[in-house]
Enzyme design. Structure first.
Site, mmCIF file in Angstrom:
data_model
loop_
_atom_site.group_PDB
_atom_site.id
_atom_site.type_symbol
_atom_site.label_atom_id
_atom_site.label_comp_id
_atom_site.label_asym_id
_atom_site.label_seq_id
_atom_site.Cartn_x
_atom_site.Cartn_y
_atom_site.Cartn_z
ATOM 1 N N CYS A 154 0.805 -1.227 0.000
ATOM 2 C CA CYS A 154 0.000 0.000 0.000
ATOM 3 C C CYS A 154 0.833 1.269 0.000
ATOM 4 O O CYS A 154 0.306 2.353 -0.244
ATOM 5 C CB CYS A 154 -0.916 0.024 1.218
ATOM 6 S SG CYS A 154 -2.216 -1.185 1.075
HETATM 7 N N1 CO8 Z 1 -20.016 -10.069 7.520
HETATM 8 C C1 CO8 Z 1 -20.531 -10.177 8.757
HETATM 9 N N2 CO8 Z 1 -19.765 -10.376 9.854
HETATM 10 C C2 CO8 Z 1 -18.451 -10.492 9.694
HETATM 11 C C3 CO8 Z 1 -17.829 -10.401 8.417
HETATM 12 C C4 CO8 Z 1 -18.681 -10.182 7.310
HETATM 13 N N3 CO8 Z 1 -18.180 -10.072 6.058
HETATM 14 N N4 CO8 Z 1 -16.501 -10.557 8.558
HETATM 15 C C5 CO8 Z 1 -16.280 -10.746 9.870
HETATM 16 N N5 CO8 Z 1 -17.434 -10.696 10.560
HETATM 17 C C6 CO8 Z 1 -17.630 -10.880 11.999
HETATM 18 C C7 CO8 Z 1 -16.515 -11.654 12.650
HETATM 19 O O1 CO8 Z 1 -16.720 -13.029 12.555
HETATM 20 C C8 CO8 Z 1 -16.570 -11.152 14.077
HETATM 21 O O2 CO8 Z 1 -17.598 -11.829 14.760
HETATM 22 P P1 CO8 Z 1 -17.425 -12.204 16.328
HETATM 23 O O3 CO8 Z 1 -17.329 -10.881 17.010
HETATM 24 O O4 CO8 Z 1 -18.671 -12.963 16.610
HETATM 25 O O5 CO8 Z 1 -16.166 -12.998 16.414
HETATM 26 C C9 CO8 Z 1 -17.010 -9.688 13.924
HETATM 27 O O6 CO8 Z 1 -17.635 -9.605 12.648
HETATM 28 C C10 CO8 Z 1 -15.872 -8.720 14.009
HETATM 29 O O7 CO8 Z 1 -14.827 -9.123 13.091
HETATM 30 P P2 CO8 Z 1 -13.451 -8.368 12.990
HETATM 31 O O8 CO8 Z 1 -12.866 -8.231 14.360
HETATM 32 O O9 CO8 Z 1 -12.624 -9.036 11.946
HETATM 33 O O10 CO8 Z 1 -13.960 -6.945 12.446
HETATM 34 P P3 CO8 Z 1 -13.273 -5.558 12.525
HETATM 35 O O11 CO8 Z 1 -14.184 -4.622 13.185
HETATM 36 O O12 CO8 Z 1 -11.868 -5.604 12.994
HETATM 37 O O13 CO8 Z 1 -13.237 -5.144 10.971
HETATM 38 C C11 CO8 Z 1 -11.646 -4.965 9.174
HETATM 39 C C12 CO8 Z 1 -12.489 -5.885 10.044
HETATM 40 C C13 CO8 Z 1 -12.604 -4.099 8.364
HETATM 41 C C14 CO8 Z 1 -10.784 -5.795 8.263
HETATM 42 C C15 CO8 Z 1 -10.777 -4.046 10.073
HETATM 43 O O14 CO8 Z 1 -10.142 -4.803 11.066
HETATM 44 C C16 CO8 Z 1 -9.732 -3.271 9.320
HETATM 45 O O15 CO8 Z 1 -10.000 -2.567 8.346
HETATM 46 N N6 CO8 Z 1 -8.488 -3.310 9.810
HETATM 47 C C17 CO8 Z 1 -7.390 -2.568 9.209
HETATM 48 C C18 CO8 Z 1 -6.892 -3.357 8.084
HETATM 49 C C19 CO8 Z 1 -5.883 -2.601 7.252
HETATM 50 O O16 CO8 Z 1 -5.733 -1.415 7.306
HETATM 51 N N7 CO8 Z 1 -5.203 -3.356 6.436
HETATM 52 C C20 CO8 Z 1 -4.314 -2.822 5.526
HETATM 53 C C21 CO8 Z 1 -4.317 -3.809 4.408
HETATM 54 S S1 CO8 Z 1 -4.071 -3.115 2.949
HETATM 55 C C22 CO8 Z 1 -2.449 -3.410 2.436
HETATM 56 O O17 CO8 Z 1 -1.519 -3.353 3.131
HETATM 57 C C23 CO8 Z 1 -2.330 -3.717 1.027
HETATM 58 C C24 CO8 Z 1 -1.919 -5.129 0.813
HETATM 59 C C25 CO8 Z 1 -1.774 -5.369 -0.650
HETATM 60 C C26 CO8 Z 1 -3.067 -5.263 -1.427
HETATM 61 C C27 CO8 Z 1 -3.816 -6.553 -1.512
HETATM 62 C C28 CO8 Z 1 -4.950 -6.505 -2.521
HETATM 63 C C29 CO8 Z 1 -5.815 -7.744 -2.548
#
Ligand code: CO8
Length: 374
Positions: free
Chosen positions: A156
């Site tokens: 990124c």
């Molecule tokens: N629908 C419904 N519920 C869901 C879903 C879904 N799709 N997914 C997960 N849940 C549930 C989980 O099971 C969990 O349930 P429970 O509490 O019962 O265990 C609950 O929702 C909460 O899950 P999370 O803790 O995973 O949810 P978050 O609030 O943390 O949100 C995110 C997830 C949106 C991924 C968030 O953590 C986030 O954005 N974090 C930052 C990530 C980030 O900035 N990453 C950078 C990556 S980008 C990068 O570096 C580029 C890489 C190269 C590019 C690649 C291209 C493909």
């Protein structure tokens, strides 16, 4: 970096887009089919039932409402859940080069530059289409630029790292102007069967020109200072690579696409980025209150709100930290450049802004910019 400038930007947006509702409907149909096909094993407890996704979760957890993609049909087909982009012959321009060139032509026109003014091309992106020849050399050829080109991958942060590399080359006299392109076909390396991440990414290409401020034809932004940082982490990984064939049993496994520990990334990256921005401003004798705009990497709206709040010491007004995540989703290295491209024209000469990327590595790039007079 006194005397250097970012003088033109370009944006290529794919024609097709996918709303959260469309993506969730496809994912949930995949889940239904999987659970139906494995009904007996799920009842026995030998196979885990898959859980459905939801639009409400996606919007609340990330701020994403839709994404642009190169091939909507392939992504939404519950049997494929992968874009279908036909292979091209070696005589045709590659798809990654094609979208980079589309963004590059806009950036060059915006800066008032043609191919004869540019000495180098950098393609910075999360995944290159092939190992070699470098995508940058193909872009250079397609645009008729006489000089050199090479690829860079800092996930990124590829755009901000390429910006510093370009600025260094112009400052040292190795080039008069450098074209930087960030073509990101994220749908090609996203696992659309993974509930945790199937909604995160979109496709796009951005481009910009770096040259001496004294040669800028249509204004632009002086590059006041750049600061880069990397710190190793396994929390965002993609193990796809040329050695996969040497361990054939590993081919096609989930870790050969994007995987992350989203919560951990959030927790690690927010302090890392906000502290680095504050240190960068302090090193340059600039108070955060003097920033008219912050163009942040677009991965998560909550993350950006928190970083902007830590930097400014208060809640940012929406126009101070523009959000393009709702429309484009995470487009890896291109995200902060899209925000800059769409939301910098209204500022005046002398105004200060900060462009910042962060992501896998971990990697962080911070760029302080000052608007030039036209
Ligand atoms: N629908 C419904 N519920 C869901 C879903 C879904 N799709 N997914 C997960 N849940 C549930 C989980 O099971 C969990 O349930 P429970 O509490 O019962 O265990 C609950 O929702 C909460 O899950 P999370 O803790 O995973 O949810 P978050 O609030 O943390 O949100 C995110 C997830 C949106 C991924 C968030 O953590 C986030 O954005 N974090 C930052 C990530 C980030 O900035 N990453 C950078 C990556 S980008 C990068 O570096 C580029 C890489 C190269 C590019 C690649 C291209 C493909």
């Amino acid at each position: 970096m006194p005397g250097l400038a970012l003088t033109g930007t370009g944006l290529y947006t794919p024609e097709q887009s996918i709303s959260n509702d469309e993506l969730v409907a496809s994912f949930n149909e995949y889940v239904r089919r999987h659970n139906e096909a494995n009904h007996a094993a799920i009842a026995e407890g030998t196979v885990a039932a898959l859980a459905p996704s939801s639009t409400e979760f996606i919007v609340k957890a990330s701020g994403i409402k839709q994404r642009y993609v190169m091939d909507k049909a392939g992504v939404l087909d519950p049997e494929t859940m992968c874009p279908r982009i036909p292979e091209r012959s070696n005589d045709q321009v590659s798809v990654l080069a094609e979208i980079a060139v589309a963004a590059a032509r806009q950036a060059m026109a915006h800066a008032g530059r043609d191919a004869s003014d540019i000495d180098g091309v950098l393609v910075g992106a999360s995944n290159m289409q092939r190992a070699y020849p470098a995508m940058a050399v193909e872009v250079q050829d397609a645009l008729g630029i006489d000089g050199f080109g090479f690829d860079m991958n800092v996930a990124c942060s590829s755009a901000t790292f390429a910006l510093q590399a370009a600025a260094d080359m112009v400052a040292s006299g190795h080039a008069r102007a450098i074209l930087v392109c960030n073509p990101e076909i994220c749908s090609g390396h996203l696992n659309f069967r993974d509930r945790d991440s199937h909604f995160i990414f979109g496709d796009v290409a951005t481009a910009f020109i770096v040259e001496q401020a004294s040669t800028a034809r249509n204004g632009g932004w002086e590059i006041v200072s750049t600061k880069l940082k990397t710190k190793f982490s396994n929390n965002i990984r993609n193990n796809f690579g040329f050695l996969n064939r040497t361990a054939p049993q590993s081919i096609g496994k989930a870790d050969k696409l994007f995987v992350q520990e989203g919560r951990k990334v959030f927790k690690d990256v927010v302090p890392m980025v906000s502290e680095m921005i504050l240190a960068h401003l302090a090193e340059n004798g600039i108070e955060a209150a003097h920033l008219k705009r912050i163009w942040l990497h677009q991965a998560n709206q909550g993350m950006n709100d928190m970083i902007a709040r830590r930097v400014l010491g208060r809640d940012p007004a929406p126009e101070e930290a523009p959000n393009i995540l709702n429309e484009y989703a995470n487009t890896s290295s291109a995200g902060s450049v899209i925000a800059f491209h769409k939301y910098n024209d209204d500022l005046g000469a002398g105004d200060l802004g900060l462009l910042c990327s962060f992501g896998a590595g971990y990697s962080v790039g911070s760029v302080i910019l000052r608007k030039l007079a036209r």
